[in-house]
Design an enzyme around this catalytic site. Structure first.
Site, PDB file in Angstrom:
ATOM      1  N   GLU A 258      26.350   8.415 -25.163  1.00  0.00           N
ATOM      2  CA  GLU A 258      25.777   7.725 -23.717  1.00  0.00           C
ATOM      3  C   GLU A 258      25.590   9.022 -22.911  1.00  0.00           C
ATOM      4  O   GLU A 258      26.465   9.719 -22.549  1.00  0.00           O
ATOM      5  CB  GLU A 258      26.893   6.823 -23.155  1.00  0.00           C
ATOM      6  CG  GLU A 258      25.881   6.193 -21.895  1.00  0.00           C
ATOM      7  CD  GLU A 258      26.874   5.785 -20.846  1.00  0.00           C
ATOM      8  OE1 GLU A 258      26.168   5.797 -19.544  1.00  0.00           O
ATOM      9  OE2 GLU A 258      27.951   5.817 -20.937  1.00  0.00           O
ATOM     10  N   CYS A 292      25.831   7.562 -14.135  1.00  0.00           N
ATOM     11  CA  CYS A 292      24.500   7.724 -14.974  1.00  0.00           C
ATOM     12  C   CYS A 292      23.287   6.814 -14.568  1.00  0.00           C
ATOM     13  O   CYS A 292      22.133   7.080 -15.015  1.00  0.00           O
ATOM     14  CB  CYS A 292      24.907   7.804 -16.517  1.00  0.00           C
ATOM     15  SG  CYS A 292      25.823   6.203 -17.062  1.00  0.00           S
ATOM     16  N   GLU A 392      17.834  15.195 -13.957  1.00  0.00           N
ATOM     17  CA  GLU A 392      19.028  14.434 -13.369  1.00  0.00           C
ATOM     18  C   GLU A 392      19.657  15.217 -12.427  1.00  0.00           C
ATOM     19  O   GLU A 392      20.144  16.384 -12.348  1.00  0.00           O
ATOM     20  CB  GLU A 392      19.884  14.085 -14.411  1.00  0.00           C
ATOM     21  CG  GLU A 392      21.002  13.007 -14.108  1.00  0.00           C
ATOM     22  CD  GLU A 392      21.910  12.393 -15.025  1.00  0.00           C
ATOM     23  OE1 GLU A 392      22.317  11.756 -14.982  1.00  0.00           O
ATOM     24  OE2 GLU A 392      22.195  13.396 -16.106  1.00  0.00           O
TER      25      GLU A 392
END
Length: 489
Positions: A258, A292, A392
């Site tokens: 992940e 996230c 990100e």
């Protein structure tokens, strides 16, 4: 009682948990654990080595052989007991999480609840280990499809939710019959060790669950490459995910990764603006933006963009920042380098043409002289290729892009190599039904903020990961299949 005694002004000497015992491991070196709210060293943990990784794996291998023979429902009872012990210590555990990670205390209590809930749901899956019997093409024969544990599972977790991410992996691994070795992240190692301190009380057999400490490039790589580890489940950055992918290649390890996200937050002209603004604030600034699935980039229909941004900026500017034990809206960033990284991201975005609507940045004076403090920043961006839109952030910075229609919003949202989560706010049922076919993301939130549930399925597409966690699909990933041809001629 646990083994932990974190006291202000004192440095707690934590140890690793290997084969049912606390140990300093094979090295005399330690890693300091810092309170991000005041930069005080609160603990030290052993700087683990490849030998410590091997010791944990060997203990898990030996214990797993017997554990796999225990009926699944009994394995589930033990895992449920661990969840109950954690939940009974919510206040103590939450204060530990807040002290080492920095999230506000109420959010830490929420994490403790999730930490236990992952174990409870895993325990419920004990009766859902199912196979199949197929009709054979041959006479007097059946084909049985059976499910078996992999053996030893390695868990690598991130620092943003150090307790919940650990049990998200530990629970299903144990219920499925596997042994487990956790590498507690060096920034926030105490949460994983706290869980280990309750393992014996819960009835987890000696050696089945081990927690090693140290740095990923050494201990993590050793865990991934070691021949005992059959499966690796990891939550972390794309960079780390690629390194694990390479490290596990020679051993053909089963990987569940992940990784990062860059969630688009789409608000169309018919949306409930106040509801969308509230969700956008929650989805961006909870845990100081260190999630996230956070709202990482906003695509706003041009007809409502001005109204949305006015309300969003006002709410972001009003967020309280301070001592996480007093439950402000935002606590500190987890470390000094993380604050510096955010500053660099904003500077690059502005240099590329972004307009600053709310100037936040590092806070360093007065009450913020000690600690890793940062205020929200809101940007408006005209070019979807701007680095702040493409990379990100993982912090309290969000860019907004105006779009002309639904089609343009979808096109820009999909212009990314990430594929974890996405958001859509609209009251048009047709658009809602089109969205899952048009957005290339593994998880989509419609007219709500983020927050996945334990019985669903949390997984990323593209470079956001492999595999997935939670629910029956996540649980099934901790079991491998075996075909058995039963011939009685």
């Amino acid at each position: 009682m646990t083994q932990f005694d974190i006291q202000p002004g004192q440095v707690f000497a934590a140890q690793m948990f290997i084969n049912g015992a606390w140990t300093s491991g094979s090295s005399a070196e330690v890693v300091e654990v810092e309170n991000p709210a005041n930069e005080e060293v609160i603990a030290t943990t052993p700087l683990g080595t490849a030998d410590d990784a091997a010791a944990g794996l060997e203990a898990a291998r030996d214990a797993q052989v017997l554990w796999a023979k225990v009926p699944a429902v009994e394995r589930g009872r033990v895992v449920r007991k661990l969840g109950e012990l954690i939940l009974a210590r919510t206040e103590e555990f939450a204060r530990l999480i807040t002290t080492e990670q920095g999230k506000p205390l109420d959010q830490a209590k929420g994490e403790v609840g999730a930490t236990a809930e992952f174990l409870f749901h895993a325990a419920d899956n004990a009766r859902r280990i199912e196979g199949d019997i197929l009709v054979s093409d041959n006479r007097n024969e059946e084909i049985h499809i059976r499910r078996h544990p992999y053996g030893v599972v390695v868990g690598l977790t991130s620092w943003n939710y150090p307790a919940a991410l650990a049990t998200r992996k530990l629970g299903p691994a144990l219920v499925a019959g596997n042994g487990f070795v956790l590498l507690a992240h060096e920034i926030t190692p105490l949460s994983g060790l706290y869980i280990a301190a309750l393992a014996e009380q819960a009835g987890i057999p000696k050696g089945l669950f081990n927690v090693v400490t140290g740095r990923g490039p050494v201990v993590g790589q050793a865990l991934v490459e070691h021949p005992i580890s059959a499966m690796v489940t990891m939550t972390g950055s794309n960079r780390a995910g690629r390194e694990i992918f390479r490290a596990g290649a020679d051993g053909m390890k089963v990987l569940r990764l992940e990784l990062g996200g860059k969630a688009p937050f789409i608000v169309l002209e018919d949306a409930d603006i106040d509801k969308a603004v509230e969700a956008a604030v929650v989805a961006r600034f909870t845990n100081c933006g260190q999630i996230c699935t956070c709202n990482e980039r906003m695509y706003l229909h041009q007809d409502i963009a001005d109204e949305f941004l006015e309300k969003f900026v006002a709410k972001a500017a009003a967020l309280t920042i301070g001592d996480p034990m007093t439950n402000p809206d935002m606590g500190p960033k987890v470390s000094g380098p993380e604050v510096d990284k955010i500053g660099s991201i904003v500077a690059a975005a502005v240099a590329e043409g972004a307009e600053v609507l709310l100037e936040g940045g590092a806070l360093t004076e007065g009450a913020y002289a000690k600690g890793h403090w940062i205020a929200p920043t809101v940007l408006e961006v005209k070019d979807n290729s701007n680095s702040v839109v493409q990379n990100e952030v993982f912090g309290p910075v969000v860019p907004a892009v105006r779009v002309g229609d639904f089609v343009e919003a979808l096109k820009l949202a999909n212009d990314t190599h990430f594929g974890l989560s996405a958001y859509l706010f609209t009251q048009n049922h047709r658009r809602i039904m089109q969205t899952p076919y048009a957005l290339n993301f593994g998880e989509i939130y419609v007219n709500r903020a983020n927050g996945e549930q334990v019985h669903a399925f949390h997984n990323g597409w593209g470079q956001s990961g492999l595999g997935g966690e939670d629910g029956k699909y996540g649980f099934d990933g901790y079991l491998r299949k075996q075909s058995l041809y039963m011939n009685w001629d």
